[in-house]
Design an enzyme around this catalytic site. Structure first.
Site, PDB file in Angstrom:
ATOM      1  N   PRO A  62       7.072 -14.764   2.865  1.00 45.70           N
ATOM      2  CA  PRO A  62       7.595 -15.418   4.065  1.00 45.70           C
ATOM      3  C   PRO A  62       6.634 -16.509   4.520  1.00 45.70           C
ATOM      4  CG  PRO A  62       6.794 -13.206   4.583  1.00 45.70           C
ATOM      5  CD  PRO A  62       6.687 -13.382   3.101  1.00 45.70           C
ATOM      6  N   GLU A  63       7.183 -17.617   4.967  1.00 47.39           N
ATOM      7  CA  GLU A  63       6.326 -18.671   5.520  1.00 47.39           C
ATOM      8  C   GLU A  63       6.271 -18.513   7.043  1.00 47.39           C
ATOM      9  OE1 GLU A  63       5.862 -22.402   4.003  1.00 47.39           O
ATOM     10  OE2 GLU A  63       6.848 -22.071   2.091  1.00 47.39           O
TER      11      GLU A  63
END
Ligand SMILES: [Zn+2]
Length: 275
Positions: free
Chosen positions: A2-3
């Site tokens: 996930p960013e």
């Protein structure tokens, strides 16, 4: 992985369910999830009330009313679910926090790379993982004055420099490609060849990308799901990431994928030329 926008979405989702609730019971099913002493973690967290869920770059900060904070990093596949349904717990549920309203905050992690650590809230800036993080988009430290020297001291490709979380934090592989395309910068441009205007563009576009991505709930390039189980839809508005072989939305030239610093990198060979 996930960013930052996905982590921000998780933070908001979690906050709406857990803020103000006491953690009445903690079960850790995979001891390596916890950095430090597991029994101490359980002892300090049990009975504490969650005052807020914050974030620094990709670290979730679950603040407790006893002066401690759970620093949680999702790494590749970590996810939180909120549920009162016992069926929501499976073999990938490694930490289960029961709340005073009967709901459970369940941490799932198929690949077991995620970590949690308990840390003194007043001393968070001295935590080893947090200490080394550069300024992040949308924060007041994310300015031309702070970023220019951090970027210009590098003789490496700009793509590598922007991914270096000690230079600036929060932008991962997807959004660095998007920002460089928008700034019309070739990912292999040497960082200290950038003009002031280029750096200003990077700052502005990073802020814009993050704002837009957070507003749309992040991308779902991997199997990311937010705390309430909704999938993000940012991937629909990506311009170059994952678009190799398709026409550049600006000039129609085919988007190319190369490796820069070992990372898959997407760019338009016409719009983004090396300086
Ligand atoms: Zn182009």
């Amino acid at each position: 992985m996930p960013e930052m926008p996905e982590v921000e979405t998780v933070r908001r989702g979690l906050n709406s369910y857990v803020k103000g609730h006491e953690i009445t019971h903690v079960e850790i099913r995979y001891n390596d999830l916890i950095t430090g002493d597991v029994n101490q973690f359980i002892e300090f967290v049990t009975g504490a009330t969650i005052t807020d869920v914050g974030r620094r770059a990709k670290f979730l900060l679950i603040h407790l009313d006893n002066g401690y904070t759970i620093i949680s990093h999702l790494r590749m596949e970590g996810k939180y679910r909120i549920s009162a349904d016992p069926n929501a717990i499976d073999k990938h549920s490694h930490a289960i926090f029961t709340l005073d309203n009967g709901q459970k905050m369940i941490y799932n992690d198929v690949r077991k790379f995620g970590r949690m650590q308990l840390w003194n809230t007043d001393d968070l800036k001295n935590n080893k993982s947090i200490q080394k993080l550069g300024p992040e988009p949308l924060s007041k430290e994310f300015t031309f004055e702070t970023l220019k020297p951090r970027i210009m001291r590098h003789h490496k490709d700009i793509k590598i420099v922007l991914l270096d979380q000690s230079v600036m934090s929060g932008l991962g592989n997807i959004y660095v490609d998007e920002v460089l395309w928008k700034a019309k910068l070739h990912p292999e441009t040497t960082a200290n060849h950038l003009s002031d205007k280029d750096i200003q563009n990077i700052i502005e576009l990073s802020n814009q990308e993050m704002e837009k991505a957070i507003a749309s709930g992040g991308s779902t390039i991997r199997s990311y799901i937010d705390a309430s189980g909704h999938k993000g839809n940012m991937q629909n508005s990506l311009k170059v990431y994952g678009k190799e072989g398709t026409p550049c939305p600006r000039c129609g030239t085919e988007i190319v994928k190369i490796k820069v610093g070992g990372r898959g990198t997407h760019f338009c060979p016409h719009c983004q030329v090396i300086k």
